[in-house]
Write an enzyme that holds these catalytic residues in place. Structure first.
Site, PDB file in Angstrom:
ATOM      1  N   PHE A 194      19.386 -44.546 -30.752  1.00 29.10           N
ATOM      2  CA  PHE A 194      20.646 -44.719 -30.833  1.00 29.10           C
ATOM      3  C   PHE A 194      20.834 -46.166 -31.027  1.00 29.10           C
ATOM      4  CE2 PHE A 194      24.403 -43.083 -30.111  1.00 29.10           C
ATOM      5  CZ  PHE A 194      25.065 -42.739 -31.372  1.00 29.10           C
TER       6      PHE A 194
ATOM      7  N   SER B  56      13.407 -40.567 -28.977  1.00 27.49           N
ATOM      8  CA  SER B  56      14.801 -40.255 -28.948  1.00 27.49           C
ATOM      9  C   SER B  56      15.343 -40.095 -30.394  1.00 27.49           C
ATOM     10  CB  SER B  56      16.003 -41.307 -28.207  1.00 27.49           C
ATOM     11  OG  SER B  56      16.820 -41.299 -28.152  1.00 27.49           O
TER      12      SER B  56
ATOM     13  N   ASP C  51      14.887 -37.347 -18.167  1.00 27.17           N
ATOM     14  CA  ASP C  51      15.561 -37.392 -18.688  1.00 27.17           C
ATOM     15  C   ASP C  51      16.676 -37.619 -18.891  1.00 27.17           C
ATOM     16  OD1 ASP C  51      16.501 -38.640 -21.223  1.00 27.17           O
ATOM     17  OD2 ASP C  51      15.151 -38.036 -22.673  1.00 27.17           O
TER      18      ASP C  51
ATOM     19  N   HIS D 173      13.894 -41.626 -19.938  1.00 26.04           N
ATOM     20  CA  HIS D 173      14.379 -41.269 -20.902  1.00 26.04           C
ATOM     21  C   HIS D 173      13.641 -42.422 -21.397  1.00 26.04           C
ATOM     22  CE1 HIS D 173      15.855 -40.214 -25.077  1.00 26.04           C
ATOM     23  NE2 HIS D 173      16.272 -41.321 -25.243  1.00 26.04           N
TER      24      HIS D 173
END
Length: 258
Positions: free
Chosen positions: A28, A96, A198, A227
């Site tokens: 994203f 992700s 994360d 992350h």
């Protein structure tokens, strides 16, 4: 920020005897830059790799604000079907939201039967309280600060938006909720990798995936990474585990053609 060539869609050079087809999905507000080292590593080991740029990404956050989760999913679905036409059974991975999209493909009746294995890295599968109010808040504040860049390796910068469109956050929430509800349909063997530290996606997302999917699950802890583990300290170990996992479960294109 200005996006470089690393943020463009990427595919490997043709192999005369490919190990198989591999689709990698970025996250994203990001771009294929986040999965480029992963793609290049596997291409060097014989895989035919595609890393598409999702609609609304790699341009402006305003353009992303006009895109939907269906647009993002349609893009990776078309890439998966194209790879399957060329290779038969393929592998799919993502980081992700890219991991969420990869999982959604493994739930899709038209795509899932020819997905031999999954690699899900810090995949988003748990709602955030902020997500629920994002659509309403977007009428007042169209964007907030960047969520990208959770990398512990010094000097590494993710090529991603420096603003986060709130309308798109609502679309992300819809994708995550839809995908989480269908996890029980996933039978493809999955490598589920998680960074306990994360700061972007709750690490318990990996527990949700591991507990609800119907296929075999192998887990990996990315203890030195944030992350964006594909750009962080654990990247080489992650790529090695990914290659081993895919090699175990995905037949080569030549084998499947026999």
């Amino acid at each position: 920020m200005a996006f470089s060539e690393l943020s463009q869609p990427w595919r490997s050079a043709p192999h005369s005897n490919p190990a198989g087809g591999l689709l990698l999905c970025h996250g994203f507000t990001g771009t294929p830059h986040a999965v480029r080292p992963w793609a290049e590593d596997h291409a060097a080991h014989g895989w035919d790799v595609r890393a598409p740029l999702l609609p609304g990404h790699g341009s402006t956050w305003q353009e992303m604000s006009a895109s939907t989760w269906q647009d993002w999913y349609r893009s990776v679905r078309e890439s998966a079907l194209e790879l399957q036409r060329e290779h038969g059974t393929i592998a799919v991975g993502g980081i992700s939201m890219g991991g969420t999209l990869a999982a959604a493909l493994a739930e899709d009746p038209a795509v899932a039967p020819r997905i031999g294995a999954l690699v899900l890295v810090n995949a988003a599968m748990v709602d955030s309280p902020v997500w629920a109010v994002a659509p309403a808040l977007s009428r007042l504040v169209p964007s907030i600060g960047a969520i990208a860049g959770d990398i512990r390796r010094e000097g590494v910068i993710e090529e991603a938006y420096d603003r986060t469109p709130l309308h798109a956050v609502g679309e992300l929430r819809a994708l995550v909720r839809r995908t989480r509800a269908g996890l029980g349909r996933i039978t493809a063997p999955a490598l589920v990798a998680v960074s306990p530290q994360d700061r972007t996606v709750p690490p318990r997302s990996s527990d949700v995936i591991a507990s609800r999917t119907a296929g075999p699950v192998e887990r990996m802890t990315l203890g030195a990474s944030g992350h964006l583990a594909t750009l962080d300290h654990d990247a080489e170990d992650l790529f090695a585990r990914s290659r081993a996992h895919l090699g175990r479960w995905v037949p080569t294109s030549t084998e499947e053609g026999r």
